[in-house]
Design a protein around this motif. Structure first.
Motif, PDB file in Angstrom:
ATOM      1  N   VAL A   1      -7.785   6.212   5.566  1.00 12.10           N
ATOM      2  CA  VAL A   1      -7.147   4.903   5.746  1.00 12.10           C
ATOM      3  C   VAL A   1      -5.747   5.075   6.347  1.00 12.10           C
ATOM      4  O   VAL A   1      -5.340   4.352   7.255  1.00 12.10           O
ATOM      5  N   LYS A   2      -5.019   6.089   5.834  1.00 13.67           N
ATOM      6  CA  LYS A   2      -3.676   6.344   6.347  1.00 13.67           C
ATOM      7  C   LYS A   2      -3.714   6.759   7.819  1.00 13.67           C
ATOM      8  O   LYS A   2      -2.892   6.311   8.625  1.00 13.67           O
ATOM      9  N   ASP A   3      -4.682   7.606   8.177  1.00 18.24           N
ATOM     10  CA  ASP A   3      -4.806   8.050   9.565  1.00 18.24           C
ATOM     11  C   ASP A   3      -5.059   6.861  10.494  1.00 18.24           C
ATOM     12  O   ASP A   3      -4.474   6.759  11.580  1.00 18.24           O
ATOM     13  N   LEU A   4      -5.960   5.952  10.064  1.00 19.70           N
ATOM     14  CA  LEU A   4      -6.263   4.781  10.886  1.00 19.70           C
ATOM     15  C   LEU A   4      -5.036   3.883  11.011  1.00 19.70           C
ATOM     16  O   LEU A   4      -4.755   3.347  12.095  1.00 19.70           O
ATOM     17  N   ALA A   5      -4.291   3.758   9.920  1.00 16.80           N
ATOM     18  CA  ALA A   5      -3.086   2.929   9.955  1.00 16.80           C
ATOM     19  C   ALA A   5      -2.054   3.490  10.932  1.00 16.80           C
ATOM     20  O   ALA A   5      -1.468   2.755  11.733  1.00 16.80           O
ATOM     21  N   TYR A   6      -1.841   4.807  10.895  1.00 14.86           N
ATOM     22  CA  TYR A   6      -0.868   5.428  11.789  1.00 14.86           C
ATOM     23  C   TYR A   6      -1.317   5.334  13.255  1.00 14.86           C
ATOM     24  O   TYR A   6      -0.499   5.120  14.153  1.00 14.86           O
ATOM     25  N   LYS A   7      -2.629   5.502  13.474  1.00 17.63           N
ATOM     26  CA  LYS A   7      -3.154   5.344  14.838  1.00 17.63           C
ATOM     27  C   LYS A   7      -2.946   3.906  15.326  1.00 17.63           C
ATOM     28  O   LYS A   7      -2.604   3.674  16.487  1.00 17.63           O
TER      29      LYS A   7
ATOM     30  N   SER B   1      -6.348  -1.157   6.758  1.00 16.97           N
ATOM     31  CA  SER B   1      -5.554   0.078   6.782  1.00 16.97           C
ATOM     32  C   SER B   1      -4.062  -0.222   6.774  1.00 16.97           C
ATOM     33  O   SER B   1      -3.283   0.437   6.080  1.00 16.97           O
ATOM     34  N   LEU B   2      -3.649  -1.243   7.537  1.00 15.83           N
ATOM     35  CA  LEU B   2      -2.229  -1.598   7.579  1.00 15.83           C
ATOM     36  C   LEU B   2      -1.771  -2.228   6.263  1.00 15.83           C
ATOM     37  O   LEU B   2      -0.664  -1.969   5.798  1.00 15.83           O
ATOM     38  N   GLU B   3      -2.632  -3.038   5.675  1.00 16.22           N
ATOM     39  CA  GLU B   3      -2.300  -3.659   4.393  1.00 16.22           C
ATOM     40  C   GLU B   3      -2.156  -2.612   3.293  1.00 16.22           C
ATOM     41  O   GLU B   3      -1.340  -2.754   2.378  1.00 16.22           O
ATOM     42  N   ALA B   4      -2.963  -1.547   3.382  1.00 20.87           N
ATOM     43  CA  ALA B   4      -2.931  -0.499   2.355  1.00 20.87           C
ATOM     44  C   ALA B   4      -1.597   0.241   2.319  1.00 20.87           C
ATOM     45  O   ALA B   4      -1.241   0.840   1.304  1.00 20.87           O
ATOM     46  N   LEU B   5      -0.872   0.210   3.439  1.00 18.87           N
ATOM     47  CA  LEU B   5       0.404   0.922   3.503  1.00 18.87           C
ATOM     48  C   LEU B   5       1.602   0.048   3.172  1.00 18.87           C
ATOM     49  O   LEU B   5       2.734   0.521   3.185  1.00 18.87           O
ATOM     50  N   ARG B   6       1.357  -1.217   2.901  1.00 12.42           N
ATOM     51  CA  ARG B   6       2.468  -2.109   2.572  1.00 12.42           C
ATOM     52  C   ARG B   6       3.070  -1.746   1.216  1.00 12.42           C
ATOM     53  O   ARG B   6       2.356  -1.408   0.290  1.00 12.42           O
ATOM     54  N   ASP B   7       4.385  -1.849   1.124  1.00 15.92           N
ATOM     55  CA  ASP B   7       5.065  -1.584  -0.147  1.00 15.92           C
ATOM     56  C   ASP B   7       4.876  -2.761  -1.093  1.00 15.92           C
ATOM     57  O   ASP B   7       5.112  -3.909  -0.704  1.00 15.92           O
ATOM     58  N   PRO B   8       4.469  -2.509  -2.338  1.00 16.37           N
ATOM     59  CA  PRO B   8       4.392  -3.603  -3.305  1.00 16.37           C
ATOM     60  C   PRO B   8       5.793  -4.060  -3.677  1.00 16.37           C
ATOM     61  O   PRO B   8       6.706  -3.241  -3.802  1.00 16.37           O
ATOM     62  N   ILE B   9       5.992  -5.359  -3.830  1.00 19.30           N
ATOM     63  CA  ILE B   9       7.298  -5.872  -4.222  1.00 19.30           C
ATOM     64  C   ILE B   9       7.141  -6.854  -5.369  1.00 19.30           C
ATOM     65  O   ILE B   9       6.077  -7.428  -5.574  1.00 19.30           O
ATOM     66  N   SER B  10       8.198  -7.022  -6.100  1.00 15.43           N
ATOM     67  CA  SER B  10       8.192  -7.948  -7.221  1.00 15.43           C
ATOM     68  C   SER B  10       8.195  -9.386  -6.712  1.00 15.43           C
ATOM     69  O   SER B  10       8.805  -9.698  -5.686  1.00 15.43           O
TER      70      SER B  10
END
Length: 258
Positions: free
Chosen positions: A118-124, A159-168
């Protein structure tokens, strides 16, 4: 108004100069003709822009010096790749590149584990997105990115959503000197969705009726984050005039939404 000295990575932010559009254009012409000193002036003249972008990331890191240096890397890339012939404002081109560098740094230092594929696809996807922005000077759609990678659009989104930082949900997102607005305040209430659509349509219509100068002030104040003094210098008018324009625009938008 007194300036407060704030040191970040050895830079006294109270002494940062802001370039006018004409000065920027002249320096880019000199730099692209081989004058390296013009590049240094472009960097120093846009540090305020880097700082304004970093404000939204204050709660993500303990050491803002590191983030400032990352933002400056994005600024350098933007300066080196900017093309005057496209007729695009440098800030329009530069902001997403600085944000991209900062977000990439935060993703690489994220404690949440994401699968390698997932990370590889996001970076691509991000790499293709940046390449398409540089090529077309416009933000590519998810479909365009997916087509370049020969994958489904939903895979790119996931893939892009998976890399988003969770926030309060209590993350502060705006403060104009009065009450702070938190993310929680902006969460959509599905029961009032029809009313929200009406408000958005009314707001878009109100913005479309603004003059070119009013839209410029609105964009520079609340999107780019410039001060009234910086905008007044760029427009060649007084700070009081900028303040009146800003107040008039806000009052008109509020009246539209009542």
């Amino acid at each position: 108004m007194a300036r407060h000295k704030v040191e970040i990575t050895g830079v006294n932010t109270s002494n940062i100069q802001v370039l006018t559009s004409k000065e920027m254009e002249e320096l880019f012409i000199k730099f692209q003709n081989g004058d390296e000193s013009a590049r240094d002036k472009l960097v120093n003249g846009n540090l305020k822009l880097v700082l304004s972008i970093l404000k939204k990331f204050n709660n993500h890191v303990d050491n803002m010096d590191d983030l400032f240096q990352i933002g400056c890397i994005g600024l350098l890339k933007a300066i080196d790749n900017f093309d005057l012939s496209f007729g695009v404002k440098f800030s329009t081109y530069c902001v997403p590149m600085i944000q991209g560098e900062v977000k990439r740094y935060l993703r690489d230092n994220n404690s949440i584990r994401v699968s390698r594929s997932v990370k590889d696809l996001a970076y691509k996807s991000l790499k293709i997105k940046e390449a398409l922005i540089n090529k077309n000077q416009t933000e590519p759609s998810i479909e365009e990115i997916a087509k370049e990678l020969n994958v489904k659009p939903i895979d790119v989104i996931n893939s892009l959503e998976a890399l988003r930082d969770p926030i309060s949900i209590f993350e502060p997102i705006y403060n104009d000197g009065g009450d702070t607005i938190y993310l929680f305040d902006q969460i959509e209430d599905r029961k009032d969705n029809g009313e929200d659509i009406d408000i958005k349509m009314a707001l878009n219509e109100a913005i479309s009726k603004l003059s070119k100068r009013e839209k410029f002030v609105l964009d520079q104040r609340f999107i780019i984050g410039k001060t009234q003094m910086e905008i007044s210098e760029e427009l060649g008018i007084s700070q009081a005039q900028v303040s009146r324009i800003e107040k008039s625009v806000i009052d008109n938008l509020k009246a539209t939404l009542r």
